[in-house]
Design a protein around this motif. Structure first.
Motif, mmCIF file in Angstrom:
data_model
loop_
_atom_site.group_PDB
_atom_site.id
_atom_site.type_symbol
_atom_site.label_atom_id
_atom_site.label_comp_id
_atom_site.label_asym_id
_atom_site.label_seq_id
_atom_site.Cartn_x
_atom_site.Cartn_y
_atom_site.Cartn_z
ATOM 1 N N GLU A 100 24.103 -32.147 -6.969
ATOM 2 C CA GLU A 100 23.843 -31.954 -5.883
ATOM 3 C C GLU A 100 23.061 -30.543 -5.169
ATOM 4 O OE1 GLU A 100 26.352 -33.394 -6.803
ATOM 5 O OE2 GLU A 100 26.826 -35.406 -5.873
ATOM 6 N N ALA A 101 23.834 -29.552 -5.841
ATOM 7 C CA ALA A 101 23.460 -28.454 -5.563
ATOM 8 C C ALA A 101 21.964 -27.818 -6.189
ATOM 9 C CB ALA A 101 24.655 -27.293 -6.063
ATOM 10 N N VAL A 102 21.905 -28.563 -7.252
ATOM 11 C CA VAL A 102 20.631 -28.176 -7.917
ATOM 12 C C VAL A 102 19.456 -28.976 -7.048
ATOM 13 C CG1 VAL A 102 19.188 -28.900 -9.915
ATOM 14 C CG2 VAL A 102 21.435 -28.086 -10.223
ATOM 15 N N GLY A 103 19.833 -30.332 -6.925
ATOM 16 C CA GLY A 103 18.786 -30.986 -5.948
ATOM 17 C C GLY A 103 18.392 -30.348 -4.689
ATOM 18 N N ALA B 19 7.183 -32.106 3.273
ATOM 19 C CA ALA B 19 7.795 -31.862 4.521
ATOM 20 C C ALA B 19 9.194 -31.852 4.772
ATOM 21 C CB ALA B 19 7.308 -33.126 5.605
ATOM 22 N N ARG B 20 10.057 -32.395 3.976
ATOM 23 C CA ARG B 20 11.274 -32.230 4.015
ATOM 24 C C ARG B 20 11.989 -33.048 2.825
ATOM 25 N NH1 ARG B 20 9.876 -35.788 8.248
ATOM 26 N NH2 ARG B 20 10.661 -37.705 8.049
ATOM 27 N N TYR B 21 13.364 -32.910 2.858
ATOM 28 C CA TYR B 21 13.906 -33.350 1.580
ATOM 29 C C TYR B 21 15.431 -34.037 2.022
ATOM 30 C CZ TYR B 21 16.794 -29.279 1.169
ATOM 31 O OH TYR B 21 17.565 -28.275 1.164
ATOM 32 N N ASN B 22 16.002 -34.832 1.094
ATOM 33 C CA ASN B 22 17.488 -35.033 1.283
ATOM 34 C C ASN B 22 17.895 -35.354 -0.352
ATOM 35 O OD1 ASN B 22 17.493 -38.334 0.633
ATOM 36 N ND2 ASN B 22 15.917 -37.776 1.934
ATOM 37 N N VAL B 23 19.120 -35.084 -0.484
ATOM 38 C CA VAL B 23 19.547 -35.437 -1.865
ATOM 39 C C VAL B 23 20.559 -36.278 -1.868
ATOM 40 C CG1 VAL B 23 20.796 -34.057 -3.863
ATOM 41 C CG2 VAL B 23 19.215 -32.899 -2.428
ATOM 42 N N VAL B 24 20.574 -37.406 -2.669
ATOM 43 C CA VAL B 24 21.530 -38.319 -2.894
ATOM 44 C C VAL B 24 22.201 -38.223 -4.518
ATOM 45 C CG1 VAL B 24 22.303 -40.782 -2.759
ATOM 46 C CG2 VAL B 24 20.571 -39.876 -1.294
ATOM 47 N N LYS B 25 23.469 -37.542 -4.717
ATOM 48 C CA LYS B 25 23.921 -37.377 -5.920
ATOM 49 C C LYS B 25 22.688 -36.493 -6.746
ATOM 50 C CE LYS B 25 27.175 -41.444 -5.684
ATOM 51 N NZ LYS B 25 27.556 -42.748 -6.393
ATOM 52 N N GLY B 26 22.248 -36.996 -7.791
ATOM 53 C CA GLY B 26 21.425 -36.357 -8.915
ATOM 54 C C GLY B 26 20.164 -36.693 -8.422
ATOM 55 N N PHE B 27 19.675 -37.300 -7.115
ATOM 56 C CA PHE B 27 18.369 -37.660 -6.866
ATOM 57 C C PHE B 27 17.856 -37.045 -5.563
ATOM 58 C CE2 PHE B 27 20.712 -41.074 -8.966
ATOM 59 C CZ PHE B 27 19.735 -41.736 -10.084
ATOM 60 N N LEU B 28 16.897 -36.234 -5.935
ATOM 61 C CA LEU B 28 16.049 -35.409 -4.952
ATOM 62 C C LEU B 28 14.880 -36.437 -4.564
ATOM 63 C CD1 LEU B 28 15.252 -32.941 -3.213
ATOM 64 C CD2 LEU B 28 14.230 -32.228 -5.351
ATOM 65 N N ASN B 29 15.341 -36.574 -2.925
ATOM 66 C CA ASN B 29 14.299 -37.459 -2.135
ATOM 67 C C ASN B 29 13.202 -36.561 -1.545
ATOM 68 O OD1 ASN B 29 15.460 -39.980 -3.227
ATOM 69 N ND2 ASN B 29 17.073 -39.803 -1.373
ATOM 70 N N LEU B 30 11.917 -36.795 -1.604
ATOM 71 C CA LEU B 30 10.904 -35.699 -1.077
ATOM 72 C C LEU B 30 10.081 -36.781 0.006
ATOM 73 C CD1 LEU B 30 9.668 -33.960 -4.046
ATOM 74 C CD2 LEU B 30 11.430 -33.417 -2.625
ATOM 75 N N VAL B 31 10.173 -36.235 1.281
ATOM 76 C CA VAL B 31 9.308 -36.708 1.991
ATOM 77 C C VAL B 31 8.025 -35.919 2.287
ATOM 78 C CG1 VAL B 31 8.871 -37.142 4.586
ATOM 79 C CG2 VAL B 31 11.136 -37.246 3.677
ATOM 80 N N ILE B 32 6.795 -36.661 1.988
ATOM 81 C CA ILE B 32 5.387 -35.902 1.736
ATOM 82 C C ILE B 32 4.833 -36.044 3.335
ATOM 83 C CG2 ILE B 32 3.312 -36.076 0.861
ATOM 84 C CD1 ILE B 32 5.487 -35.847 -1.140
ATOM 85 N N GLU B 33 4.389 -34.613 3.673
ATOM 86 C CA GLU B 33 3.731 -34.184 4.615
ATOM 87 C C GLU B 33 2.751 -35.295 5.113
ATOM 88 O OE1 GLU B 33 2.439 -33.030 8.131
ATOM 89 O OE2 GLU B 33 4.134 -31.989 7.015
ATOM 90 N N PRO B 34 2.835 -36.174 6.140
ATOM 91 C CA PRO B 34 1.982 -37.281 6.298
ATOM 92 C C PRO B 34 0.767 -36.960 6.337
ATOM 93 C CG PRO B 34 3.760 -37.331 8.208
ATOM 94 C CD PRO B 34 3.927 -35.886 7.254
#
Length: 596
Positions: free
Chosen positions: A57-60, A75-90
């Motif tokens: 979580e910390a690494v993500g 644009a922004r991000y969120n972390v779910v366990k070991g998975f870094l989810n990225l929101v691309i700038e529209p």
């Protein structure tokens, strides 16, 4: 540069700066974010956890924060366990779409003179019968694989080996002599390959009757009766005479094979497959015998007391393999060795791919070993593209009994059904008969090809003509109709005077972003289809892309959109999607209709 590559490069820089870890960008593969989470792309961070000495979580979170601060695409991000989810700038997606639109060869890599030369062998028919459903799957897989490998940047040679000699050919020849009464394709009004196939069936019918009589009248076992069959003895004698160069037998053979080649040519043309080079067993088997005898001199093969020549492959975990019979005649393996020799002399092959059914797995294990022992540099690494059998609900096909599903009849039936279904559903209203027939040809053959190619080639499959012609679901007609709809939208836009404009500042919506992201998957799908030899990946990509477009089409008005910039974005999306669908279907050898 694609958005995937941009993110991969940025993540590579991030882990270097944050943790001092050198990770090649090409080894970082973003995945599509699962629908239940916010994001467009997901990075798996576990590979860096140990070196960073922090929790996943910390690494993500650290990588996400770095990307948000340093990469404009994020644009922004969120972390779910070991998975870094990225929101691309529209608005970043607009540039992605524009770059795809500007690339007329999007998804394809061009070959040059230094690109690997790959030879793909497919079809491999016998000249004693017409092509059947099994051949159709073989030809479609081989042709599609060759087109995919070209798209991956290889130089490709499409080749065919015609089995034009042997006992099976002599059976048809002998039957024509006995019961043909001088028939020709013209006099019989039948394609040449069909005519010869009829005599192959006739031989088997008379042979089985002869065996039955010998069993009934002389009390023989089936094996004894088959060995004593005068008809089979005549066929074997004809083969010996052929190999000895008997003028009468050779003349008959050339005439009847000529009829078959003309018939094959018509079938291949309608099927939409072709070859750069055709080899004939009658030309290659002698080369194979010569190569086997060379191997005998070198101690690679050995001769038995009866004069037959064998290869001992027990040290390789296999058994002893016959290469020349005691009478000096060759077997299929000998022919394949001779064909390899001729091909290697004709082309500097880097990789050889044989498209042959899985019942021949052992044959190609042996061939690979023998070619390697005989000095062919690609022998050990030859690829047997082993595919599963195709059956019908009625069961397996038997060519000797005349119960095969003929390729010509199948294609004609598919086109006829496509015309009927299209008429019933009103898909071809307003067209004249010639236009309707042209669309039926495209849709019928597209339905056949797509149904056979969408399945993992390694699996056995059941072909259901009725399911394949459906305009709903994962079928060729569904994709073709969607393509025609896209072309219709673009035509109506042009008629209304809508021209492409600047959409760079438009904020695309969820559906538009989802469609652009699906378009970005095309190059990696083509590359993976080439790596794994799987046209099914291309087929199912085309289906997924069309489904995504249909959702976009449903949710986002196009021609009714009053904002000129938004209209431009949606027309560009339609144009690029149509082009990508056509390119994907083209890799499968499937045409798409401009109107339906």
């Amino acid at each position: 540069m694609s958005v995937d590559k941009i993110i991969s490069a940025a993540v590579s820089r991030a882990v270097k700066e944050l943790y001092g870890i050198d990770t090649p960008a090409e080894s970082i593969v973003p995945q599509a974010t699962r629908k239940e989470f916010e994001g467009n792309m997901t990075i798996v961070v576990f590979p860096w956890v140990k070196a960073a000495r922090k929790s996943p979580e910390a690494v993500g979170a650290e990588i996400g924060a770095w990307l948000e601060a340093n990469e404009p695409a994020v644009a922004r991000y969120n972390v779910v366990k070991g998975f870094l989810n990225l929101v691309i700038e529209p608005t970043f997606w607009n540039g992605v779409l524009a770059s795809i639109a500007a690339d007329k060869d999007y998804g394809f890599r061009k070959a040059d003179e230094n690109s690997p030369l790959v030879m793909v062998e497919y079809s491999s028919p016998n000249t004693n019968k017409p092509l059947h459903l099994g051949h159709v799957r073989n030809n479609l897989l081989g042709y599609s694989l060759a087109e995919i490998l070209k798209a991956c940047g290889n130089r490709v040679v499409k080749t065919n080996i015609v089995n034009d000699r042997g006992i099976h050919i002599c059976k048809s020849m002998l039957a024509w002599q006995k019961w043909g009464d001088g028939a020709t394709p013209e006099s019989a009004g039948v394609k040449g390959d069909h005519l010869i196939g009829d005599y192959y069936v006739a031989f088997d019918k008379h042979y089985r009757e002869e065996v039955r009589q010998l069993m009934d009248e002389n009390g023989m076992s089936k094996e004894e009766a088959e060995a004593a069959s005068p008809l089979m003895a005549e066929a074997r004698d004809m083969l010996r005479r052929w190999e000895a160069g008997d003028k009468e037998v050779r003349g008959l053979w050339e005439m009847m094979n000529g009829w078959v080649y003309d018939g094959f040519g018509e079938t291949y043309k309608r099927m939409g497959v072709d070859f750069d080079k055709i080899y004939y067993e009658s030309q290659t088997y002698l080369e194979g015998k010569e190569k086997v005898l060379e191997g005998l001199e070198k101690g690679i093969m050995y001769r038995k007391e009866d004069g037959s020549v064998w290869a001992d492959l027990t040290a390789d975990g296999l058994d002893h393999k016959l290469l020349l019979r005691s009478d000096g005649t060759s077997v299929y393996m000998t022919q394949d060795i001779g064909t390899a020799k001729m091909r290697f002399a004709d082309y500097p092959i880097d990789k050889m791919i044989y498209v042959v059914g899985n019942e021949q797995n052992y044959h190609f294990q042996v061939l690979s070993l023998l070619l390697d022992k005989l000095g062919f540099k690609w022998g050990k690494d030859l690829v047997h593209f082993s595919y599963g059998m195709v059956e019908l609900p009625s069961g397996k096909m038997k060519s000797r009994e005349g119960t095969v599903v003929d390729a010509d009849d199948l294609m004609e039936s598919m086109v006829r059904d496509a015309r009927r279904v299209s008429d019933e559903m009103g898909k071809i209203q307003g067209m004249n008969d010639a236009e309707k027939n042209a669309v039926a040809e495209i849709v019928g053959l597209g339905a056949l090809k797509y149904f056979l190619l969408k399945v993992d080639p390694r699996k056995n499959m059941m072909f259901n003509p009725e399911e394949s012609i459906d305009f709903n679901g994962n079928t060729g007609p569904f994709i073709q109709y969607a393509y025609a709809r896209m072309r219709s939208v673009l035509r109506r836009a042009a008629e209304a005077g809508h021209t492409a404009g600047d959409y760079s500042q438009v904020t695309p919506g969820e559906r538009e972003i989802a469609l652009i992201q699906r378009l970005t998957d095309f190059p990696s799908t083509v590359a993976e289809a080439g790596r794994s030899y799987s046209p099914a990946l291309i087929a199912n990509y085309a289906y997924d892309l069309v489904k995504e477009y249909n959702q976009f089409y449903h949710d986002c008005p196009i021609l009714r959109e009053e904002d000129a910039a938004k209209l431009s974005l949606r027309l560009e999306l339609t144009e690029v999607t149509a082009r990508t669908v056509a390119a994907a279907m083209g890799l499968l050898g499937i045409r798409v209709p401009e109107r339906m």
